[in-house]
Design a protein around this motif. Structure first.
Motif, short mmCIF file in Angstrom:
data_model
loop_
_atom_site.label_atom_id
_atom_site.label_comp_id
_atom_site.label_asym_id
_atom_site.label_seq_id
_atom_site.Cartn_x
_atom_site.Cartn_y
_atom_site.Cartn_z
N ALA A 193 106.99 -11.49 81.66
CA ALA A 193 105.73 -12.03 82.20
C ALA A 193 105.95 -12.92 83.41
O ALA A 193 104.99 -13.21 84.15
N ASP A 194 107.19 -13.38 83.66
CA ASP A 194 107.42 -14.30 84.77
C ASP A 194 107.86 -13.58 86.04
O ASP A 194 108.34 -14.21 86.99
N GLY B 1 101.51 -22.51 94.66
CA GLY B 1 101.59 -22.50 93.21
C GLY B 1 102.98 -22.81 92.69
O GLY B 1 103.21 -22.74 91.48
N ARG B 2 103.93 -23.15 93.61
CA ARG B 2 105.31 -23.50 93.25
C ARG B 2 106.01 -22.39 92.43
O ARG B 2 106.38 -22.61 91.28
N PRO B 3 106.19 -21.22 92.99
CA PRO B 3 106.91 -20.16 92.29
C PRO B 3 108.41 -20.47 92.25
O PRO B 3 108.91 -21.29 93.02
N ALA B 4 109.13 -19.77 91.37
CA ALA B 4 110.58 -19.95 91.30
C ALA B 4 111.25 -19.34 92.53
O ALA B 4 112.23 -19.90 93.04
N ARG C 200 93.26 -9.46 97.04
CA ARG C 200 92.64 -10.41 96.12
C ARG C 200 93.33 -11.77 96.21
O ARG C 200 92.67 -12.81 96.15
N VAL C 201 94.66 -11.77 96.34
CA VAL C 201 95.37 -13.04 96.49
C VAL C 201 94.97 -13.71 97.81
O VAL C 201 94.71 -14.92 97.88
N LEU C 202 94.91 -12.90 98.88
CA LEU C 202 94.58 -13.44 100.20
C LEU C 202 93.15 -13.99 100.24
O LEU C 202 92.88 -15.00 100.91
N GLN D 246 97.97 -21.36 90.65
CA GLN D 246 98.71 -21.74 89.45
C GLN D 246 99.30 -20.51 88.72
O GLN D 246 100.24 -20.64 87.93
N VAL D 247 98.77 -19.34 89.01
CA VAL D 247 99.28 -18.12 88.38
C VAL D 247 100.74 -17.90 88.76
O VAL D 247 101.52 -17.34 87.98
#
Length: 654
Positions: A56-57, A91-94, A242-244, A251-252
């Motif tokens: 899921a990540d 959203g601070r992704p890894a 959709r993201v744009l 946060q997703v």
């Protein structure tokens, strides 16, 4: 006699031969790669039954058809990509892996600068390096991102999946490059930036520098197969548009690995994979997601080295010989078939369970041939056994079918013919065994009785006149002589018959019985031609045959009667001699029993004075000469006759 006793070393010797042959087949197939597509098929089957839930990540922001419809034709302005990076990185992704090549300037320096600034602000972006060939001459080039991006990215990795002989992507090289295998995988760099790269991957991925003469050659190291979590679409996707448009909350993306790439048909690279459903290729960015998951989860698959692969293939090829020598044909076929299926299933699951790949095509091919090869050797041993039995039967049984075949002809017989001949010989042996039992019965009863009587008289206190011993002893001697004559008649080889004068033979037989006839007040009349009549036969047996007929007439004809012996020719190719005397007509069942072994008729039955072999001997001699024997009754006369083939009067053939 068992096969082991008749053929020393069977089945061990034959098993060794078949094992060497199977090992050679397996080694040849494995080393040549002739059936490599079978190996690929088994690997693909293992991947298709190993579908599991995707992590899921890890998610993909897809340049899909909906995004193209809403945002316009590709390529898009680079400031649009910059804006997307800002949204995702908020959203601070890894880590963020962008599977879009920016190896050329866009023509708008400000757009390139905006994208570089967005990459720098994020600090976790990994861009791809593309190794591609030029249009002219096919020279390979390494195409990294443009300079502004190269200075801003957190990592650069090589994209590209190795396509096998069938055009399907199953493996990657951990290190690759022109003149030096130093570039890591794009998926590896994404994991490194996200701080999720296992140390074992770094230990395996040690690049090297090639020879200066190889600076334009593509060098690759550390090939690994990777697993697929499922068919295309298994990794979570979000639409670029959709993201744009802000429809997806930032946060997703928190703490997740975000991969950006094209999934619309006609954009980017689409690859056939082992899990492509109904031939549907998988987008390149999703293939890279599967590589990334395999790297992170320690599920990269190592291929067994060449030497262990060959040794294991040869060993597995010989496994069927553990049961084939011990099982019958049907059981061996079933077990061998199950073995091939089990081996194929085990090799398909081997990468799934232990992340090791062994190419089993050579062992499987040899496994399919194990039963036919062993059956062939078993049939060859059976053929050799049958040939040996036939040769022995030819020597032991003159009446067996093999008497007409030479050893060379036996080798040219079909397998069914060999079996039929052995069965015929077995029937002959059964008949001989029945004769042996009858002979034993004769010896133990008929021959024993007169001898026992003579012995009893000798053991008595007053044995009396020794002349009283002569009748039982003569009877015993006559029985033994009859039995020996019969044995010689039954063993007569028709190929060894010689030319003889039948008239002279019958004259001699009449002379032999003349004195006995006078003693019984009977007269012998000869109705024989004066000129010779030549036939092929055994003189002693035919003479004994005529004497037996004359003796039979003497014992049954009334006193002071005439016994006739004659010769005639019913046909040109047949001669018949006969003995005739007065007597009551015989019933049909009596005629049938007269020529049987140990059969007695008429007065002989009443007195039990005969051995029961006389007329049976006559029939046997006649049949061994290719003729027949019989009896006719008419007008108070009984005629016993023997017909023989041939009969040539001197001068008749000219």
């Amino acid at each position: 006699m068992s096969a082991q006793a008749r053929f020393p070393g069977w089945p061990g010797r034959e098993a060794l031969r078949v094992a060497l042959l199977l090992a050679a087949i397996s080694l040849a197939i494995t080393a040549s790669g002739l059936l490599v597509r079978v190996d690929h098929l088994l690997f693909d089957i293992g991947q298709r039954i190993n579908w599991r839930q995707a992590a899921a990540d890890v998610l993909i922001i897809a340049v899909d058809q909906d995004s193209l419809d809403r945002l316009g034709r590709w390529p898009w302005p680079r400031e649009r990509h910059a804006r997307l990076l800002d949204i995702v990185c908020a959203g601070r992704p890894a880590a963020v892996g962008v599977d879009i090549a920016f190896s050329e300037h866009s023509g708008d320096p400000s757009a390139d600068a905006l994208l570089a600034d967005a990459v720098a602000r994020c600090g976790k972006v990994v861009l791809p390096l593309v190794i591609e060939s030029t249009r002219s001459g096919g020279q390979l080039l390494e195409s990294p991102p443009i300079a502004p991006l190269l200075a801003a990215v957190a990592g650069i990795g090589r994209i590209g999946v190795h396509l096998d002989e069938d055009g399907i992507g199953r493996s990657v090289y951990l290190r690759e490059g022109l003149g030096a295998a130093v570039w890591p995988l794009w998926a590896e760099e994404v994991l490194r930036v996200s701080e999720q790269l296992p140390p074992a991957v770094l230990a395996d991925a040690t690049g090297s520098v090639g020879h200066p003469d190889e600076r334009y050659q593509l060098l690759r190291e550390n090939a690994r197969r990777f697993e697929f979590v499922g068919p295309p679409g298994s990794v979570q996707r979000l639409s670029y548009a959709r993201v744009l448009d802000g429809l997806i909350a930032p946060q997703v993306f928190a703490g997740k690995i975000v991969l950006i790439g094209a999934t619309a048909v006609g954009l980017g690279d689409f690859l056939p994979t082992p899990v492509s459903a109904l031939g549907e290729p998988m987008p390149g960015v999703e293939v890279q997601a599967n590589v990334l998951l395999s790297l992170r989860d320690g599920r990269l698959i190592s291929e067994l080295a060449t030497l262990p692969t060959l040794l294991l293939a040869a060993l597995l090829a010989c496994i069927p010989l553990l049961w084939l020598p011990r099982l019958m044909a049907l059981s061996g076929l079933l077990v061998s078939s199950l073995w091939v299926l089990a081996l194929g299933a085990a090799c398909a699951l081997l990468p799934v369970l232990w992340q090791v790949w062994f190419a089993p095509a050579g062992a499987l091919f040899a496994g399919l041939f194990a039963f036919p090869l062993w059956s062939w050797r078993r049939l060859e041993a059976a053929r050799a056994h049958l040939d040996q039995e036939l040769r022995q039967l030819r020597a032991l049984l003159p009446e067996s079918p093999t008497t007409a075949a030479l050893p060379g002809e036996i080798r040219r017989l079909g397998f069914e013919q060999r079996i039929a001949w052995v069965q015929a010989a077995q029937r002959r042996m059964a008949a001989l065994e029945a004769g042996r039992k009858e002979a034993l019965g004769f010896i133990s009863h008929d021959l024993r009785a007169p001898l026992a009587g003579a012995v009893a008289r000798l053991e008595s206190e007053a044995p009396g006149d020794p002349q009283h011993l002569l009748p039982p002893l003569r009877r015993a001697l006559g029985m033994a002589q009859a039995f020996l004559s019969l044995a010689r008649a039954e063993a007569l080889d028709p190929d060894r018959l010689k030319e003889l004068d039948l008239c002279a033979l019958l004259q001699q037989a009449a002379d032999e019985i003349f004195a006995l006839a006078r003693q019984g007040r009977r007269r012998i009349v000869r109705q024989l031609p004066e000129q010779p009549l030549w036939i092929k036969g055994d003189f002693e047996l035919l003479e004994r045959c005529a004497i037996n007929l004359l003796d039979n007439a003497l014992r049954h004809a009334p006193a002071s009667t005439v016994i006739s012996i004659g010769l005639d020719r019913p046909r040109d190719d047949e001669v018949r001699f006969w003995v005739e005397n007065d007597g009551p007509p015989l019933l049909a069942d009596e005629k049938d029993k007269l020529f049987q072994r140990f059969s007695r008729g008429g007065q002989e039955a009443a007195s039990a004075s005969g051995s029961g072999l006389g007329l049976y001997f006559v029939r046997t001699v006649a049949e061994r000469h290719g003729g027949a024997a019989g009896v006719d009754c008419a007008a108070g006369r009984i005629r016993f006759w023997v017909s023989l083939p041939g009969g040539e009067v001197p001068g008749s053939g000219d």
